[in-house]
Design a protein around this motif. Structure first.
Motif, PDB file in Angstrom:
ATOM      1  N   PHE A 117     -99.353 -19.263  77.847  1.00  0.00           N
ATOM      2  CA  PHE A 117     -99.900 -20.207  77.584  1.00  0.00           C
ATOM      3  C   PHE A 117    -100.785 -20.564  79.564  1.00  0.00           C
ATOM      4  O   PHE A 117    -101.557 -21.475  79.966  1.00  0.00           O
ATOM      5  N   GLU A 118    -100.725 -19.653  80.065  1.00  0.00           N
ATOM      6  CA  GLU A 118    -101.500 -19.965  81.185  1.00  0.00           C
ATOM      7  C   GLU A 118    -102.762 -19.177  81.389  1.00  0.00           C
ATOM      8  O   GLU A 118    -103.727 -19.369  81.654  1.00  0.00           O
ATOM      9  N   SER A 119    -102.970 -18.252  80.010  1.00  0.00           N
ATOM     10  CA  SER A 119    -104.286 -17.087  80.093  1.00  0.00           C
ATOM     11  C   SER A 119    -105.621 -18.716  79.287  1.00  0.00           C
ATOM     12  O   SER A 119    -105.164 -19.269  78.345  1.00  0.00           O
ATOM     13  N   ASP A 120    -106.899 -18.114  79.268  1.00  0.00           N
ATOM     14  CA  ASP A 120    -107.931 -18.696  79.378  1.00  0.00           C
ATOM     15  C   ASP A 120    -107.642 -19.005  77.747  1.00  0.00           C
ATOM     16  O   ASP A 120    -108.103 -19.557  77.370  1.00  0.00           O
ATOM     17  N   ASN A 121    -107.252 -17.426  77.227  1.00  0.00           N
ATOM     18  CA  ASN A 121    -107.795 -17.680  75.387  1.00  0.00           C
ATOM     19  C   ASN A 121    -106.209 -17.974  74.358  1.00  0.00           C
ATOM     20  O   ASN A 121    -105.655 -16.912  74.159  1.00  0.00           O
ATOM     21  N   LEU A 122    -105.929 -19.098  74.186  1.00  0.00           N
ATOM     22  CA  LEU A 122    -104.570 -19.237  73.727  1.00  0.00           C
ATOM     23  C   LEU A 122    -104.809 -18.843  73.018  1.00  0.00           C
ATOM     24  O   LEU A 122    -103.529 -17.912  72.640  1.00  0.00           O
ATOM     25  N   MET A 123    -105.591 -18.047  71.753  1.00  0.00           N
ATOM     26  CA  MET A 123    -105.914 -16.852  70.091  1.00  0.00           C
ATOM     27  C   MET A 123    -105.411 -16.074  70.233  1.00  0.00           C
ATOM     28  O   MET A 123    -105.625 -15.579  68.934  1.00  0.00           O
ATOM     29  N   SER A 124    -106.004 -14.752  71.217  1.00  0.00           N
ATOM     30  CA  SER A 124    -106.386 -13.720  71.251  1.00  0.00           C
ATOM     31  C   SER A 124    -105.713 -13.169  70.733  1.00  0.00           C
ATOM     32  O   SER A 124    -103.869 -13.558  70.262  1.00  0.00           O
ATOM     33  N   GLU A 125    -105.953 -11.917  70.728  1.00  0.00           N
ATOM     34  CA  GLU A 125    -105.239 -11.028  69.190  1.00  0.00           C
ATOM     35  C   GLU A 125    -103.809 -10.777  70.511  1.00  0.00           C
ATOM     36  O   GLU A 125    -102.697 -10.948  69.672  1.00  0.00           O
ATOM     37  N   GLU A 126    -104.265 -10.235  71.487  1.00  0.00           N
ATOM     38  CA  GLU A 126    -103.040 -10.031  72.690  1.00  0.00           C
ATOM     39  C   GLU A 126    -102.126 -11.533  72.728  1.00  0.00           C
ATOM     40  O   GLU A 126    -101.275 -10.844  72.791  1.00  0.00           O
ATOM     41  N   ASN A 127    -103.140 -12.630  72.273  1.00  0.00           N
ATOM     42  CA  ASN A 127    -101.811 -13.044  72.568  1.00  0.00           C
ATOM     43  C   ASN A 127    -101.381 -13.597  71.811  1.00  0.00           C
ATOM     44  O   ASN A 127     -99.429 -14.621  71.119  1.00  0.00           O
ATOM     45  N   ARG A 128    -101.605 -13.563  70.703  1.00  0.00           N
ATOM     46  CA  ARG A 128    -100.448 -13.702  69.042  1.00  0.00           C
ATOM     47  C   ARG A 128     -99.389 -13.024  69.315  1.00  0.00           C
ATOM     48  O   ARG A 128     -98.293 -13.294  68.068  1.00  0.00           O
ATOM     49  N   GLU A 129    -100.164 -11.610  69.126  1.00  0.00           N
ATOM     50  CA  GLU A 129     -98.787 -10.758  69.230  1.00  0.00           C
ATOM     51  C   GLU A 129     -98.283 -10.694  70.165  1.00  0.00           C
ATOM     52  O   GLU A 129     -96.421 -10.719  70.026  1.00  0.00           O
ATOM     53  N   LYS A 130     -98.342 -10.945  71.413  1.00  0.00           N
ATOM     54  CA  LYS A 130     -97.262 -12.109  72.481  1.00  0.00           C
ATOM     55  C   LYS A 130     -96.526 -13.067  72.137  1.00  0.00           C
ATOM     56  O   LYS A 130     -95.224 -12.970  72.357  1.00  0.00           O
ATOM     57  N   ILE A 131     -97.228 -13.662  70.895  1.00  0.00           N
ATOM     58  CA  ILE A 131     -96.091 -15.113  70.954  1.00  0.00           C
ATOM     59  C   ILE A 131     -95.387 -14.785  69.477  1.00  0.00           C
ATOM     60  O   ILE A 131     -94.211 -15.092  69.075  1.00  0.00           O
ATOM     61  N   MET A 132     -96.002 -13.539  68.711  1.00  0.00           N
ATOM     62  CA  MET A 132     -95.196 -13.746  68.188  1.00  0.00           C
ATOM     63  C   MET A 132     -93.724 -12.214  68.357  1.00  0.00           C
ATOM     64  O   MET A 132     -92.286 -12.641  68.206  1.00  0.00           O
ATOM     65  N   THR A 133     -93.706 -11.607  69.126  1.00  0.00           N
ATOM     66  CA  THR A 133     -92.697 -10.466  70.366  1.00  0.00           C
ATOM     67  C   THR A 133     -91.725 -11.933  70.648  1.00  0.00           C
ATOM     68  O   THR A 133     -90.472 -11.823  70.654  1.00  0.00           O
ATOM     69  N   ALA A 134     -92.218 -13.068  71.543  1.00  0.00           N
ATOM     70  CA  ALA A 134     -91.762 -13.673  72.147  1.00  0.00           C
ATOM     71  C   ALA A 134     -90.167 -15.298  71.111  1.00  0.00           C
ATOM     72  O   ALA A 134     -89.760 -15.449  71.475  1.00  0.00           O
ATOM     73  N   SER A 135     -91.416 -15.400  69.629  1.00  0.00           N
ATOM     74  CA  SER A 135     -90.685 -15.778  68.973  1.00  0.00           C
ATOM     75  C   SER A 135     -89.429 -14.923  68.143  1.00  0.00           C
ATOM     76  O   SER A 135     -88.395 -15.362  68.105  1.00  0.00           O
ATOM     77  N   PHE A 136     -89.631 -14.131  68.475  1.00  0.00           N
ATOM     78  CA  PHE A 136     -88.566 -12.956  67.654  1.00  0.00           C
ATOM     79  C   PHE A 136     -87.484 -12.659  68.799  1.00  0.00           C
ATOM     80  O   PHE A 136     -86.021 -13.134  68.001  1.00  0.00           O
ATOM     81  N   PHE A 137     -87.364 -12.944  69.929  1.00  0.00           N
ATOM     82  CA  PHE A 137     -86.663 -12.222  71.474  1.00  0.00           C
ATOM     83  C   PHE A 137     -86.212 -13.915  71.127  1.00  0.00           C
ATOM     84  O   PHE A 137     -84.598 -14.163  70.672  1.00  0.00           O
ATOM     85  N   GLY A 138     -86.376 -15.437  70.516  1.00  0.00           N
ATOM     86  CA  GLY A 138     -86.085 -16.372  70.897  1.00  0.00           C
ATOM     87  C   GLY A 138     -84.864 -16.674  70.351  1.00  0.00           C
ATOM     88  O   GLY A 138     -84.047 -17.416  69.603  1.00  0.00           O
ATOM     89  N   GLY A 139     -85.369 -15.882  68.306  1.00  0.00           N
ATOM     90  CA  GLY A 139     -84.595 -15.966  67.434  1.00  0.00           C
ATOM     91  C   GLY A 139     -83.338 -15.064  68.067  1.00  0.00           C
ATOM     92  O   GLY A 139     -82.414 -15.872  67.172  1.00  0.00           O
ATOM     93  N   CYS A 140     -83.541 -14.435  68.391  1.00  0.00           N
ATOM     94  CA  CYS A 140     -82.475 -13.357  68.088  1.00  0.00           C
ATOM     95  C   CYS A 140     -81.040 -13.829  69.275  1.00  0.00           C
ATOM     96  O   CYS A 140     -80.572 -14.515  69.533  1.00  0.00           O
ATOM     97  N   ALA A 141     -81.833 -14.670  70.349  1.00  0.00           N
ATOM     98  CA  ALA A 141     -81.539 -15.405  71.532  1.00  0.00           C
ATOM     99  C   ALA A 141     -80.731 -16.625  71.014  1.00  0.00           C
ATOM    100  O   ALA A 141     -79.158 -17.003  71.467  1.00  0.00           O
ATOM    101  N   ILE A 142     -81.090 -17.343  69.886  1.00  0.00           N
ATOM    102  CA  ILE A 142     -80.675 -18.464  70.009  1.00  0.00           C
ATOM    103  C   ILE A 142     -78.847 -18.104  69.071  1.00  0.00           C
ATOM    104  O   ILE A 142     -78.426 -19.252  68.750  1.00  0.00           O
TER     105      ILE A 142
END
Ligand code: ZN
Length: 352
Positions: A220-245
């Motif tokens: 969210f703090e980066s300039d290009n919200l949907m860069s390849e790197e960011n899409r992979e980061k959100i995929m990772t975050a979502s994976f962790f978030g789902g495990c946490a819940i």
């Protein structure tokens, strides 16, 4: 005490979708449920791997309902015995696939299994292929369904709702509209904030949530919200978030968002964002940060939808919000109804 169950195996790579034939090899009659919005952008490998009548398009203009799940299951029960259920899409489609898999081995209707640990038997082999990340549906132990007859939005919370396998291919989220990407990514951010600000503590859930939250902030703090790197980061975050819940609870945002869903049919992730916008009483720092992110990425956020509620709507939206006891106790304590009085709840909705 119930054990924590994580997804058994997953492929995480660009072009991981190419592993599909390998997964299908042992199966005779697999079906794939795909979000209808993806109809014109399905990778060739999916068409090549499934028979035409095994591709089922899911209308995701509303959150999945128990009736809709029952209808698809009834159709599938008349087919040759289905031995694999694949779900491709965002959280709704993934949840849909989980519910269908459970119902193919458990009798009755989807509504019979809304709640905690009601599913008796392991479902059909199921694979999740997220094309949009943030809900955590790919790793969570629930599949959220709307039950209008009971004015209830509740999942089949069961270890049997966990996918057997995932294909995590960040290339699949390339063409998602930016607003949609933001709302959905924000779901992980909100899950983690609610979980970490709650009173229920679990060391592993905390560690996963902290990591997921860090990744979300970087994006969210980066300039290009949907860069390849960011899409992979959100995929990772979502994976962790789902495990946490699995070992934590959400807080105030999700119950209010469920209220919006029940009364206005608002989709989960945009609903959470509409709520987060006015959460200064409960999550002041995060609510402020949220608005900064909205501004930075020029996101369109619906406002004013609950401005003038009828008396019936007030009653309904209050009931559909405060019925979420576990998250509200986690956030506000056992006497949460003293804080969330009917007039206060309505006032918060009116501010949205
Ligand atoms: Zn959520």
């Amino acid at each position: 005490m119930r054990p924590t169950v994580f997804v058994n195996k997953f492929f995480f790579a660009q072009d991981a979708i190419q592993q599909l034939p390998q997964l299908l090899k042992p199966l005779q009659n697999p079906v794939i449920l795909i979000d209808v919005n993806l109809k014109n952008q399905i990778p060739h490998i999916v068409h090549d791997s499934f028979k035409n009548d095994s591709i089922i398009y899911i209308d995701t203009s509303y959150e999945p309902t128990v009736e809709y799940v029952d209808k698809i299951v009834a159709d599938l029960r008349t087919k040759n015995s289905v031995d694999g259920v694949f779900g491709m899409g965002g959280g709704s489609t993934l949840d849909f696939a989980k519910a269908v898999s459970n119902l193919l081995t458990n009798p009755g209707s989807a509504a019979d299994y809304q709640g905690w640990d009601l599913v008796k038997q392991k479902g059909i082999f199921k694979v999740g292929i997220p094309t949009l990340s943030g809900t955590g549906a790919e790793t969570s132990r629930t599949c959220v369904l709307m039950n209008k007859a009971k004015n209830l939005k509740l999942g089949m919370n069961s270890e049997f709702s966990v996918f057997d396998c995932l294909i995590l291919d960040s290339k699949l989220s390339k063409s998602v509209p930016k607003d949609q990407f933001f709302y959905t990514a924000m779901d992980t951010y909100i899950h983690c904030v609610e979980s970490l600000r709650g009173s229920f503590r679990h060391a592993i859930a905390d560690a996963l949530s902290i990591q997921a939250l860090d990744l979300c902030r970087e994006v969210f703090e980066s300039d290009n919200l949907m860069s390849e790197e960011n899409r992979e980061k959100i995929m990772t975050a979502s994976f962790f978030g789902g495990c946490a819940i699995a070992n934590s609870y959400v807080g105030v945002v999700h119950p209010f968002s469920a209220g919006l869903s029940m009364v206005f049919g608002t989709r989960h992730c945009v609903g959470n964002c509409i709520v987060m916008n006015v959460m200064d009483d409960f999550y002041p720092e995060e609510s402020k940060k949220f608005r900064e992110y909205v501004k930075k990425h020029n996101i369109t956020l619906p406002t004013g939808m609950a401005k003038s509620l009828s008396p019936e709507q007030k009653e309904k939206i209050y009931a559909a919000t405060v019925c979420h006891e576990k998250p509200l106790v986690n956030a506000l304590g056992n006497n949460y109804k003293d804080t969330l009085t009917p007039s206060r709840v309505v006032e918060i909705f009116e501010r949205m």
